[in-house]
Design an enzyme around this catalytic site. Structure first.
Site, PDB file in Angstrom:
ATOM      1  N   ALA A   1       9.883  -9.121  10.490  1.00  0.00           N
ATOM      2  CA  ALA A   1       8.833  -8.386  11.196  1.00  0.00           C
ATOM      3  C   ALA A   1       8.742  -8.826  12.647  1.00  0.00           C
ATOM      4  O   ALA A   1       8.502  -8.013  13.554  1.00  0.00           O
ATOM      5  CB  ALA A   1       7.492  -8.580  10.501  1.00  0.00           C
TER       6      ALA A   1
ATOM      7  N   ASP B   1       9.181  -0.199  11.920  1.00  0.00           N
ATOM      8  CA  ASP B   1       8.165  -1.206  12.259  1.00  0.00           C
ATOM      9  C   ASP B   1       7.924  -1.228  13.765  1.00  0.00           C
ATOM     10  O   ASP B   1       6.782  -1.309  14.220  1.00  0.00           O
ATOM     11  CB  ASP B   1       8.615  -2.601  11.807  1.00  0.00           C
ATOM     12  CG  ASP B   1       8.323  -2.872  10.343  1.00  0.00           C
ATOM     13  OD1 ASP B   1       7.455  -2.190   9.776  1.00  0.00           O
ATOM     14  OD2 ASP B   1       8.969  -3.774   9.781  1.00  0.00           O
TER      15      ASP B   1
ATOM     16  N   LYS C   1      14.588  -7.313   4.779  1.00  0.00           N
ATOM     17  CA  LYS C   1      14.758  -6.545   6.015  1.00  0.00           C
ATOM     18  C   LYS C   1      16.029  -6.910   6.780  1.00  0.00           C
ATOM     19  O   LYS C   1      16.568  -6.085   7.517  1.00  0.00           O
ATOM     20  CB  LYS C   1      13.539  -6.712   6.926  1.00  0.00           C
ATOM     21  CG  LYS C   1      12.275  -6.049   6.390  1.00  0.00           C
ATOM     22  CD  LYS C   1      11.133  -6.140   7.381  1.00  0.00           C
ATOM     23  CE  LYS C   1       9.893  -5.458   6.838  1.00  0.00           C
ATOM     24  NZ  LYS C   1       8.787  -5.436   7.827  1.00  0.00           N
TER      25      LYS C   1
ATOM     26  N   ASN D   1      13.808  -1.559   8.030  1.00  0.00           N
ATOM     27  CA  ASN D   1      12.730  -1.398   7.048  1.00  0.00           C
ATOM     28  C   ASN D   1      12.665   0.018   6.490  1.00  0.00           C
ATOM     29  O   ASN D   1      11.745   0.365   5.758  1.00  0.00           O
ATOM     30  CB  ASN D   1      11.374  -1.767   7.657  1.00  0.00           C
ATOM     31  CG  ASN D   1      10.843  -0.700   8.579  1.00  0.00           C
ATOM     32  OD1 ASN D   1      11.574  -0.163   9.411  1.00  0.00           O
ATOM     33  ND2 ASN D   1       9.571  -0.377   8.448  1.00  0.00           N
TER      34      ASN D   1
ATOM     35  N   PHE E   1       0.828  -1.206   0.000  1.00  0.00           N
ATOM     36  CA  PHE E   1       0.000   0.000   0.000  1.00  0.00           C
ATOM     37  C   PHE E   1       0.869   1.266   0.000  1.00  0.00           C
ATOM     38  O   PHE E   1       0.355   2.369  -0.037  1.00  0.00           O
ATOM     39  CB  PHE E   1      -0.879   0.037   1.255  1.00  0.00           C
ATOM     40  CG  PHE E   1      -2.094  -0.869   1.205  1.00  0.00           C
ATOM     41  CD1 PHE E   1      -3.014  -0.856   2.238  1.00  0.00           C
ATOM     42  CD2 PHE E   1      -2.318  -1.721   0.138  1.00  0.00           C
ATOM     43  CE1 PHE E   1      -4.129  -1.674   2.215  1.00  0.00           C
ATOM     44  CE2 PHE E   1      -3.428  -2.545   0.107  1.00  0.00           C
ATOM     45  CZ  PHE E   1      -4.335  -2.532   1.150  1.00  0.00           C
TER      46      PHE E   1
END
Length: 247
Positions: free
Chosen positions: A132, A105, A65, A86, A15
């Site tokens: 993540a 993040d 990452k 990130n 997005f």
């Protein structure tokens, strides 16, 4: 023209381009653009930067990452502790490119999670152990929330999904999905736990934001759990990245 962008592979789920393009338009920020750079191998990064000299900042997503770390000149302290980056600030001096890595993040996750925490959320199950998850674990340690990592293959300091007992689900009231399970187009996938042992004291957080309601969140909500998707985390980390790029 100043260019920002996202590196990762694949990028069909992102997005970021829409978010920043709308931000530039709504805030009247001229001569700025945001592009998607689908690079399968992070070794392509130097060539990308040399052939696009207007790039001032990059976001980094799966699977780069961690693998991007050796290409950076400097890493902020939090990102170094997390072990994943990130966000990259790109500076150019006398023909030389200088890259500094950050992890937004962790910032985005903490900002979006904290308002939802209740006294019973003292232990968490973290599904997945990728880049993540590193940011999630960093925040949980900061908030003094105990956690247990759950994975699909035998890994040190983690348990398998098959080892998540009813007792573990009962005692770990915070459930966090850091995997791509449930992400479009594979919307029918989810962390395979026994949802019958989830109740209204649980908080289920999914870093996935496309779709907004993953199967994981739908199954948890059906048992009365409070749920949260990763969209606010995306917005928070994006604004943090923008602040970093414009220091």
């Amino acid at each position: 023209m100043k260019t920002y962008g996202l590196i990762g592979f694949p990028l069909s789920h992102s997005f970021s381009k829409k978010y920043f393009t709308e931000k530039f338009l709504n805030d009247g920020i001229a001569d700025h653009q945001y592009e998607l750079y689908s690079i399968e191998n992070v070794k392509s990064l130097p060539d990308l930067l040399s052939s696009n000299e207007s790039i001032c900042g990059l976001n980094v997503t799966i699977p780069h990452k961690v693998s991007v770390l050796p290409f950076l000149n400097e890493i902020e302290e939090a990102a170094e502790k997390i072990g994943a980056v990130n966000c990259i600030c790109v500076k150019r001096f006398q023909g030389e490119t200088y890259l500094k890595g950050f992890n937004t993040d962790a910032y985005g996750f903490e900002k979006s999670l904290t308002p939802l925490l209740q006294p019973q959320h003292t232990k968490a199950l973290v599904f997945g152990d990728g880049g993540a998850a590193k940011a999630v674990k960093y925040v949980l340690k900061k908030l003094k929330i105990e956690f247990q990592v759950v994975v699909r293959s035998v890994t040190e300091n983690a348990i398998l999904y098959s080892e998540v007992t009813p007792e573990i689900l009962a005692s770990h009231k915070l459930l966090i999905n850091t995997t791509p399970l449930g992400m479009s187009p594979n919307i029918d996938t989810f962390p395979e736990i026994d949802f019958t042992h989830i109740a209204d004291q649980h908080l289920a957080y999914d870093l996935v934001y496309n779709p907004l309601e993953t199967t994981f969140l739908l199954k948890a909500a059906a048992r009365g759990a409070v749920t949260k998707n990763g969209l606010e985390m995306l917005h928070q980390q994006a604004e943090k990245a923008w602040a970093i790029w414009n220091r």
